[in-house]
Design an enzyme around this catalytic site. Sequence first.
Site, PDB file in Angstrom:
ATOM      1  N   CYS A   1      71.121  37.431 -62.768  1.00 39.70           N
ATOM      2  CA  CYS A   1      72.273  38.865 -62.774  1.00 39.70           C
ATOM      3  C   CYS A   1      72.687  39.136 -63.741  1.00 39.70           C
ATOM      4  O   CYS A   1      72.346  39.384 -64.545  1.00 39.70           O
ATOM      5  CB  CYS A   1      72.348  39.247 -61.014  1.00 39.70           C
ATOM      6  SG  CYS A   1      72.115  40.633 -60.399  1.00 39.70           S
TER       7      CYS A   1
ATOM      8  N   HIS B   1      68.768  36.906 -57.056  1.00 42.71           N
ATOM      9  CA  HIS B   1      69.940  35.757 -56.387  1.00 42.71           C
ATOM     10  C   HIS B   1      68.677  34.767 -56.059  1.00 42.71           C
ATOM     11  O   HIS B   1      68.950  34.664 -54.793  1.00 42.71           O
ATOM     12  CB  HIS B   1      70.528  36.299 -55.951  1.00 42.71           C
ATOM     13  CG  HIS B   1      71.609  37.646 -56.412  1.00 42.71           C
ATOM     14  ND1 HIS B   1      72.504  36.693 -57.202  1.00 42.71           N
ATOM     15  CD2 HIS B   1      71.311  38.731 -57.071  1.00 42.71           C
ATOM     16  CE1 HIS B   1      73.582  38.274 -57.853  1.00 42.71           C
ATOM     17  NE2 HIS B   1      72.988  39.221 -58.157  1.00 42.71           N
TER      18      HIS B   1
ATOM     19  N   GLU C   1      69.449  32.413 -55.460  1.00 36.49           N
ATOM     20  CA  GLU C   1      70.987  31.267 -54.759  1.00 36.49           C
ATOM     21  C   GLU C   1      70.946  31.771 -52.940  1.00 36.49           C
ATOM     22  O   GLU C   1      71.400  31.087 -52.838  1.00 36.49           O
ATOM     23  CB  GLU C   1      71.856  31.196 -55.850  1.00 36.49           C
ATOM     24  CG  GLU C   1      73.077  32.229 -55.759  1.00 36.49           C
ATOM     25  CD  GLU C   1      72.356  33.537 -56.312  1.00 36.49           C
ATOM     26  OE1 GLU C   1      71.046  33.026 -57.379  1.00 36.49           O
ATOM     27  OE2 GLU C   1      73.051  34.490 -56.812  1.00 36.49           O
TER      28      GLU C   1
HETATM   29  N1  GLN Z   1      75.730  44.809 -62.124  1.00 37.43           N
HETATM   30  C1  GLN Z   1      76.051  43.617 -62.367  1.00 37.43           C
HETATM   31  C2  GLN Z   1      76.251  43.676 -63.513  1.00 37.43           C
HETATM   32  O1  GLN Z   1      75.921  44.006 -64.607  1.00 37.43           O
HETATM   33  C3  GLN Z   1      75.400  42.548 -62.015  1.00 37.43           C
HETATM   34  C4  GLN Z   1      75.012  42.581 -60.277  1.00 37.43           C
HETATM   35  C5  GLN Z   1      74.935  41.065 -59.508  1.00 37.43           C
HETATM   36  O2  GLN Z   1      75.086  40.305 -61.106  1.00 37.43           O
HETATM   37  N2  GLN Z   1      74.775  41.280 -59.096  1.00 37.43           N
HETATM   38  O3  GLN Z   1      77.456  42.489 -64.010  1.00 37.43           O
END
Ligand code: GLN
Length: 196
Positions: free
Chosen positions: A88, A179, A181
Amino acid sequence: MGGDGDLRIGVLALQGDVSEHVTAFEAALDARSEHHAPVVAVRRAEDLAGLEGLAVPGGESTAISRLIDKNRMRRPLLEFGGGIFATCAGMVLAASEVHDPRVDPLGLIEMTIERNAFGRQRESFECDLPVNGLSHPFHAVFIRPPVASRIGPGARGLAVLEPGTVVVRKEPHLALSFHPELGTDLRLHHLFLDGL
Ligand code: GLN
């Protein structure tokens, strides 16, 4: 590299869901070897010594980008020879290009990232995602996810969810928009560990 028992993994612990990553990698390493090195939280350059893999967690990529510089971690991360498990916000940081000037990405994987790519209506969602190389779909939890809108040569997209690619492999790195994890399915952790 030695056997599985020798694999040493760290989690970049500047911001984001660090403890979930530590727990998930501990579980993955437990499944591979009774005796393995503990997963370490990485806050300073010295913490990277001897690691084969580093998880860069989800969180807020603008904040992590800033903290990487504040903690003088940019050069050590660029020089880190191991694999990056980027989830992410971590995927945003691993990219070579991000359409947001507040993020200075590390350029570990040649790809262009769009942050928060699913818009406000679909900020967080779950789905069963087919991933190339996995025998059955992966139940993926997405939280304000990015996507890769372009992937450079040498990198492979392993899963697509419109409007972009949500799993990118560039050995030894693995970048995921979601995610892993947060669940108990560790197949993507094992895919990463297998490639170290
Ligand atoms: N939208 C976030 C970003 O760009 C990432 C969101 C997340 O890690 N769950 O930093």
